[in-house]
Design a protein around this motif. Structure first.
Motif, PDB file in Angstrom:
ATOM      1  N   TYR A 129       0.822  -1.204   0.000  1.00  0.00           N
ATOM      2  CA  TYR A 129       0.000   0.000   0.000  1.00  0.00           C
ATOM      3  C   TYR A 129       0.858   1.256   0.000  1.00  0.00           C
ATOM      4  N   SER A 130       1.993   1.193   0.671  1.00  0.00           N
ATOM      5  CA  SER A 130       2.879   2.360   0.735  1.00  0.00           C
ATOM      6  C   SER A 130       3.451   2.699  -0.640  1.00  0.00           C
ATOM      7  N   GLN A 131       3.419   1.726  -1.568  1.00  0.00           N
ATOM      8  CA  GLN A 131       3.948   1.949  -2.920  1.00  0.00           C
ATOM      9  C   GLN A 131       2.827   2.049  -3.956  1.00  0.00           C
ATOM     10  N   ASP A 132       1.582   2.184  -3.487  1.00  0.00           N
ATOM     11  CA  ASP A 132       0.452   2.268  -4.407  1.00  0.00           C
ATOM     12  C   ASP A 132       0.262   0.985  -5.208  1.00  0.00           C
ATOM     13  N   LYS A 133       0.485  -0.142  -4.567  1.00  0.00           N
ATOM     14  CA  LYS A 133       0.342  -1.440  -5.232  1.00  0.00           C
ATOM     15  C   LYS A 133      -0.542  -2.341  -4.389  1.00  0.00           C
ATOM     16  N   LYS A 134      -0.924  -3.468  -4.977  1.00  0.00           N
ATOM     17  CA  LYS A 134      -1.852  -4.361  -4.307  1.00  0.00           C
ATOM     18  C   LYS A 134      -1.203  -5.727  -4.089  1.00  0.00           C
ATOM     19  N   CYS A 135      -1.761  -6.440  -3.104  1.00  0.00           N
ATOM     20  CA  CYS A 135      -1.194  -7.742  -2.750  1.00  0.00           C
ATOM     21  C   CYS A 135      -2.315  -8.701  -2.376  1.00  0.00           C
ATOM     22  N   ASN A 136      -2.156  -9.963  -2.768  1.00  0.00           N
ATOM     23  CA  ASN A 136      -3.184 -10.961  -2.494  1.00  0.00           C
ATOM     24  C   ASN A 136      -2.524 -12.259  -2.023  1.00  0.00           C
ATOM     25  N   PHE A 137      -3.132 -12.904  -1.048  1.00  0.00           N
ATOM     26  CA  PHE A 137      -2.620 -14.168  -0.519  1.00  0.00           C
ATOM     27  C   PHE A 137      -3.672 -15.251  -0.746  1.00  0.00           C
ATOM     28  N   GLU A 138      -3.296 -16.325  -1.442  1.00  0.00           N
ATOM     29  CA  GLU A 138      -4.215 -17.422  -1.751  1.00  0.00           C
ATOM     30  C   GLU A 138      -3.660 -18.722  -1.173  1.00  0.00           C
ATOM     31  N   PRO A 139      -3.990 -19.027   0.087  1.00  0.00           N
ATOM     32  CA  PRO A 139      -3.481 -20.258   0.693  1.00  0.00           C
ATOM     33  C   PRO A 139      -4.208 -21.481   0.159  1.00  0.00           C
ATOM     34  N   GLY A 140      -3.449 -22.493  -0.210  1.00  0.00           N
ATOM     35  CA  GLY A 140      -4.047 -23.740  -0.664  1.00  0.00           C
ATOM     36  C   GLY A 140      -4.014 -24.787   0.432  1.00  0.00           C
ATOM     37  N   GLU A 141      -4.579 -25.940   0.135  1.00  0.00           N
ATOM     38  CA  GLU A 141      -4.559 -27.033   1.099  1.00  0.00           C
ATOM     39  C   GLU A 141      -3.209 -27.748   1.000  1.00  0.00           C
ATOM     40  N   ILE A 142      -2.380 -27.539   1.997  1.00  0.00           N
ATOM     41  CA  ILE A 142      -1.035 -28.114   1.984  1.00  0.00           C
ATOM     42  C   ILE A 142      -0.779 -28.840   3.300  1.00  0.00           C
ATOM     43  N   THR A 143       0.190 -29.720   3.260  1.00  0.00           N
ATOM     44  CA  THR A 143       0.570 -30.436   4.475  1.00  0.00           C
ATOM     45  C   THR A 143       1.598 -29.627   5.252  1.00  0.00           C
ATOM     46  N   GLU A 144       1.802 -30.002   6.506  1.00  0.00           N
ATOM     47  CA  GLU A 144       2.839 -29.340   7.296  1.00  0.00           C
ATOM     48  C   GLU A 144       4.223 -29.763   6.786  1.00  0.00           C
ATOM     49  N   LEU A 188       0.621  -8.158  -6.646  1.00  0.00           N
ATOM     50  CA  LEU A 188       1.524  -9.226  -6.197  1.00  0.00           C
ATOM     51  C   LEU A 188       0.659 -10.342  -5.618  1.00  0.00           C
ATOM     52  N   THR A 189       0.862 -11.570  -6.104  1.00  0.00           N
ATOM     53  CA  THR A 189       0.061 -12.700  -5.648  1.00  0.00           C
ATOM     54  C   THR A 189       0.958 -13.755  -5.000  1.00  0.00           C
ATOM     55  N   ILE A 190       0.629 -14.082  -3.771  1.00  0.00           N
ATOM     56  CA  ILE A 190       1.353 -15.129  -3.043  1.00  0.00           C
ATOM     57  C   ILE A 190       0.416 -16.317  -2.898  1.00  0.00           C
ATOM     58  N   ARG A 191       0.860 -17.496  -3.321  1.00  0.00           N
ATOM     59  CA  ARG A 191       0.013 -18.684  -3.278  1.00  0.00           C
ATOM     60  C   ARG A 191       0.780 -19.852  -2.667  1.00  0.00           C
ATOM     61  N   LYS A 228       4.225 -14.179  -7.321  1.00  0.00           N
ATOM     62  CA  LYS A 228       4.081 -13.718  -8.704  1.00  0.00           C
ATOM     63  C   LYS A 228       3.842 -12.212  -8.741  1.00  0.00           C
ATOM     64  N   ASP A 229       4.601 -11.529  -9.599  1.00  0.00           N
ATOM     65  CA  ASP A 229       4.393 -10.093  -9.778  1.00  0.00           C
ATOM     66  C   ASP A 229       3.888  -9.823 -11.196  1.00  0.00           C
ATOM     67  N   GLU A 230       3.529  -8.575 -11.459  1.00  0.00           N
ATOM     68  CA  GLU A 230       3.056  -8.166 -12.780  1.00  0.00           C
ATOM     69  C   GLU A 230       4.007  -7.150 -13.384  1.00  0.00           C
ATOM     70  N   GLY A 231       5.301  -7.386 -13.162  1.00  0.00           N
ATOM     71  CA  GLY A 231       6.312  -6.482 -13.709  1.00  0.00           C
ATOM     72  C   GLY A 231       6.580  -6.767 -15.179  1.00  0.00           C
TER      73      GLY A 231
END
Length: 397
Positions: free
Chosen positions: A269-284, A313-316, A329-332
């Motif tokens: 947000y401080s850089q005027d950008k967006k971020c998303n977190f998409e957690p999947g079903e994963i094991t420990e 920016l998408t973190i999965r 993943k970025d959109e650069g």
């Protein structure tokens, strides 16, 4: 029958009556233009399995088929018939004779019409040489040649793969040698450089509080900021050169990322950008929380800095076979293919004020977790995929 053949040859202007007997190859003679009666010299008789100079015509003898290039010939297409009926001259025609017993013979056939003194066709003569063994040997040789060619192609492919593998190993060795050099440099200079810097920073903090030096407060703040930046670079050095044990603890990567995400979101947000977190079903899995935090923050920061305003920016996280995968993943604008190969090399950077130490630190952390980093980059952005094995053992390494 032989006398009749000789009579035909006496009537012909082309050949003497002795020529059929003297020819070393197979000779078949049509004694009229109907080709109902065809006689053969001893060589031809053995080829067809009949009596010498016997009366035999392919028109009424069904024991074999005649093929050319795999196609069964009709009666009018047989060389001797073409010569006797139509006056055709045939030279070097390869024919295959497929007998009912399952035997196949190959011959090179030539045929010509027999004419009398007035030029009228009175029969035809076909000569041939059996080349069955030669053709089979040639085909076998071609098959062996093809097999050898395929073997050479396979071996060439194996050698190329081995060469590429060795090239990658040499590249990794070069990276490790550079990391080792940095380790020695960091171990020898890190603390020695930090000590005077700490002293200088302390005095600057004292001086910038003096009332008579307040006009220079902005200068003091800038110097302290630059000292902190230098200290951060040294911290990165020490992180890359890190030799201490990695403390693994069984936990869920999603939990760590959930706790870390607000910090990444605030930075975005401080850089005027967006971020998303998409957690999947994963094991420990077994990870060192502090090291993975450092890895994620570095990749997230690089991704955000690579994008223009309003970039996403998408973190999965997700499972891929036996691996837990972390994707950033970025959109650069992407990384050049030649630069992708250099990622992980200390001091390599495409940033104007970069140190080239952040990504090598990520590769080092991944290596200590027995994970692999895969980079996919194009005009629509860059994705870092970190593949963690589900089990790497307990305790420290």
């Amino acid at each position: 029958m032989l006398d009749l053949v000789k009579k035909v040859f006496k009537q012909s202007t082309m050949l003497s009556d002795k020529l059929p007997e003297l020819m070393p190859g197979g000779v078949s003679i049509a004694i009229d233009t109907t080709c109902q009666k065809i006689v053969h010299n001893p060589v031809a008789a053995r080829f067809f399995g009949i009596e010498d100079w016997g009366n035999f015509s392919p028109l009424n003898f069904p024991s074999f088929k005649v093929l050319h290039n795999g196609k069964v010939l009709l009666t009018d297409e047989l060389p001797i018939v073409r010569s006797a009926r139509y006056g055709d001259e045939v030279s070097g025609f390869e024919l295959e004779f497929a007998f009912q017993e399952g035997i196949s013979k190959i011959a090179i056939v030539s045929s010509c019409p027999l004419k009398n003194e007035l030029g009228v066709i009175i029969g035809a003569m076909t000569t041939f040489e059996e080349v069955t063994e030669l053709i089979h040997n040639t085909r076998n040789l071609s098959a062996h040649g093809l097999s050898l060619g395929l073997l050479i192609d396979d071996r060439t492919k194996e050698l190329r793969e081995e060469f590429d593998k060795r090239e990658k190993i040499e590249l990794e060795v070069t990276k490790l040698e550079r990391l080792n050099l940095i380790g020695q440099l960091a171990a020898g200079l890190g603390h020695e450089v930090r000590n005077p810097m700490t002293t200088i920073r302390g005095f600057l903090q004292i001086l910038h509080t003096k009332s008579d030096l307040l006009p220079y407060k902005s200068y003091f703040d800038l110097m302290i900021e630059e000292l902190d930046r230098a200290n951060s670079i040294i911290t990165d050095f020490l992180s890359i050169a890190k030799n201490k044990s990695t403390e693994f603890k069984r936990q869920c990567l999603n939990t760590l990322l959930t706790n870390l995400f607000p910090l990444i979101l605030a930075y975005a947000y401080s850089q005027d950008k967006k971020c998303n977190f998409e957690p999947g079903e994963i094991t420990e899995l077994d990870i060192d929380s502090s090291e993975i935090t450092q890895l994620v923050l570095n990749l997230a920061r690089n991704g955000l800095e690579a994008m223009h305003n309003n970039g996403y920016l998408t973190i999965r996280t997700f499972m891929d076979d036996q691996f837990i995968v972390l994707s950033v993943k970025d959109e650069g604008t992407g990384i050049k293919p030649e630069d992708v190969l250099k990622l992980g090399t200390p001091f390599f950077t495409t940033k104007e004020n970069g140190t080239g130490l952040g990504i090598p630190m990520c590769y080092n952390i991944a290596r200590r977790h027995f994970a692999k980093i895969e980079v996919k980059s194009g005009s629509e952005g860059t994705t870092f995929l970190i593949r963690f094995p589900q089990h790497i053992g307990n305790g420290a390494i």
